[in-house]
Design an enzyme around this catalytic site. Structure first.
Site, PDB file in Angstrom:
ATOM      1  N   CYS A   1       0.883  -1.159   0.000  1.00  0.00           N
ATOM      2  CA  CYS A   1       0.000   0.000   0.000  1.00  0.00           C
ATOM      3  C   CYS A   1       0.921   1.209   0.000  1.00  0.00           C
ATOM      4  CB  CYS A   1      -0.906   0.006   1.230  1.00  0.00           C
ATOM      5  SG  CYS A   1      -1.863   1.531   1.392  1.00  0.00           S
TER       6      CYS A   1
ATOM      7  N   CYS B   1      -0.674   4.369   2.226  1.00  0.00           N
ATOM      8  CA  CYS B   1      -0.729   4.289   3.695  1.00  0.00           C
ATOM      9  C   CYS B   1      -0.240   2.904   4.110  1.00  0.00           C
ATOM     10  CB  CYS B   1      -2.108   4.660   4.247  1.00  0.00           C
ATOM     11  SG  CYS B   1      -3.539   3.863   3.504  1.00  0.00           S
ATOM     12  N   SER B   2      -1.132   2.048   4.602  1.00  0.00           N
ATOM     13  CA  SER B   2      -0.650   0.745   5.060  1.00  0.00           C
ATOM     14  C   SER B   2      -1.746  -0.306   4.976  1.00  0.00           C
ATOM     15  CB  SER B   2      -0.150   0.862   6.500  1.00  0.00           C
ATOM     16  OG  SER B   2      -1.198   1.364   7.306  1.00  0.00           O
ATOM     17  N   CYS B   3      -2.636  -0.190   3.972  1.00  0.00           N
ATOM     18  CA  CYS B   3      -3.749  -1.136   3.823  1.00  0.00           C
ATOM     19  C   CYS B   3      -3.188  -2.566   3.747  1.00  0.00           C
ATOM     20  CB  CYS B   3      -4.541  -0.842   2.568  1.00  0.00           C
ATOM     21  SG  CYS B   3      -5.282   0.797   2.580  1.00  0.00           S
TER      22      CYS B   3
END
Lengths: 93, 97, 193
Positions: C101, C104-106
């Protein structure tokens, strides 16, 4: 203009620390931040997109200097101030 | 349009070269780039509007779109797939070139 | 400021925020405890490993998993009540998949548990879309030049999980034994099994 979170293809972040850390949190406060985030979001105080927006709106130097959950905490505080739940600076009193 | 039929799988699309002053989920490396629709991923509220805390975010179809590294970076032999809201996309005007 | 000092400072600020929100009647400590427990309880890489082992041993399940990941993992009791969709992408002899991702940090939390630090790092997020072969090499994974790499950048509501290739010589293993072979990195695509 693109924001500091938008790092795909950006040069200079160096080698990856591939250590396979299995601990979800590295300090108790990190867990509290996740708990606060999930509780406040479930209560409808903000949605996930507003939360991401708040993280991305951090000044780039602060964003890069902050740890992952410091960013979460900064974003939660910013949103609560925007929504009038906290007075600006109330946390510092 | 939310039924996912505007861009069927295989459609050649181009992302808008947009640069909005707000939250968006179209990364800068994929703006104004050509790709091919893999398939629709289902509808969701447009993140750009939802991030402003507005209750009137339009629901749009999201498409998985496959890009060749060469079209993103000018080199490379891999592919990148992104999930993109319909309003980030238009049919590739040069699709027949 | 030392790291420890910094940690103490932010820990104090988090406590202060929690106290303020309790005073305002918005939260209770118990609600926050429950939210943490729920975050940790519903998610573990063992879930993803179990899904993979089922797909390796049940061809019909494998087909359902690749056609509709969300529905297929719900058959095994995962992702109940989640608004997200799951897409499972399959590695073959010619193709390798890896997940990131960049914005962000999905991450498929329900199936893989909390993500490793490297997954959230700028180094990984910036580089894997640009130079996946070099990145995979840093993880010790050298892929032949003939293998096509697809990087899945989770930019919307779908989450991705890799279905690794079943290793040779595992015909006699039970589903449970197979699941034990599947690492978290293999489910992200930075390792094979």
């Amino acid at each position: 203009m693109a924001r500091i979170n938008d790092v795909g293809g950006t040069q200079g972040f160096g080698a990856i620390d591939t250590a396979d850390d299995t601990e979800p949190f590295h300090a108790d406060w990190e867990a509290r931040v996740v708990g606060l985030f999930n509780t406040l979001r479930a209560q409808g105080l903000f949605n996930t997109n507003e939360f991401r927006d708040a993280i991305e709106s951090m000044p780039p130097a602060e964003y890069l200097a902050a740890s992952y959950y410091e960013r979460w905490f900064t974003a939660i505080v910013a949103l609560l101030e925007t929504k009038g739940v906290l007075e600006p600076g109330e946390l510092d009193d | 349009m939310t039924d996912g039929d505007r861009f069927p799988p295989g459609t050649r699309v181009r992302t808008f070269p947009h640069d909005p002053p707000h939250h968006t989920r179209l990364p800068r490396y994929a703006r104004g780039k050509r790709g091919v629709v893999v398939e629709p991923e289902g509808p969701a509220e447009l993140a750009d509007v939802s991030a402003q805390g507005r209750g009137d975010a339009p629901v749009e179809q999201i498409y998985a779109v496959r890009f060749a590294a060469r079209d993103l970076w000018g080199e490379g032999d891999h592919h990148v797939v992104l999930d993109l809201w319909e309003s980030y996309l238009e049919e590739d005007p040069d699709r027949d070139r | 400021m030392t790291g420890e000092h910094l940690d103490a400072t932010i820990a104090r600020r988090v406590r202060r925020l929690e106290t303020l929100l309790e005073e305002k009647g918005l939260i209770t400590g118990e609600r926050v405890d429950e939210a943490i427990d729920a975050f940790l309880a519903s998610s573990s890489p063992a879930n993803g490993a179990r899904v993979v082992a089922r797909a390796w041993t049940d061809e019909a399940y494998r087909s359902r998993l690749l056609a509709d990941g969300t529905a297929a993992v719900r058959e095994l009791g995962y992702m109940e009540g989640s608004y997200q969709r799951l897409r499972v992408v399959e590695n073959t002899a010619d193709t390798h998949n890896v997940i990131v991702c960049t914005l962000c940090s999905c991450y498929p939390l329900r199936l893989l548990g909390p993500s490793p630090s490297w997954y959230k790092s700028e180094a990984y997020r910036s580089r894997v879309v640009r130079e996946p072969r070099s990145v995979l090499r840093e993880f010790g994974l050298e892929l032949p030049g003939t293998v096509d790499i697809t990087v899945w950048d989770s930019s919307a509501e779908s989450r991705y999980m890799v279905l690794p290739r079943r290793p040779e010589g595992t015909e006699g293993l039970t589903e449970e034994e197979l699941a034990a072979l599947v690492t978290r990195n293999a489910l992200i695509g930075t390792a094979t099994v």
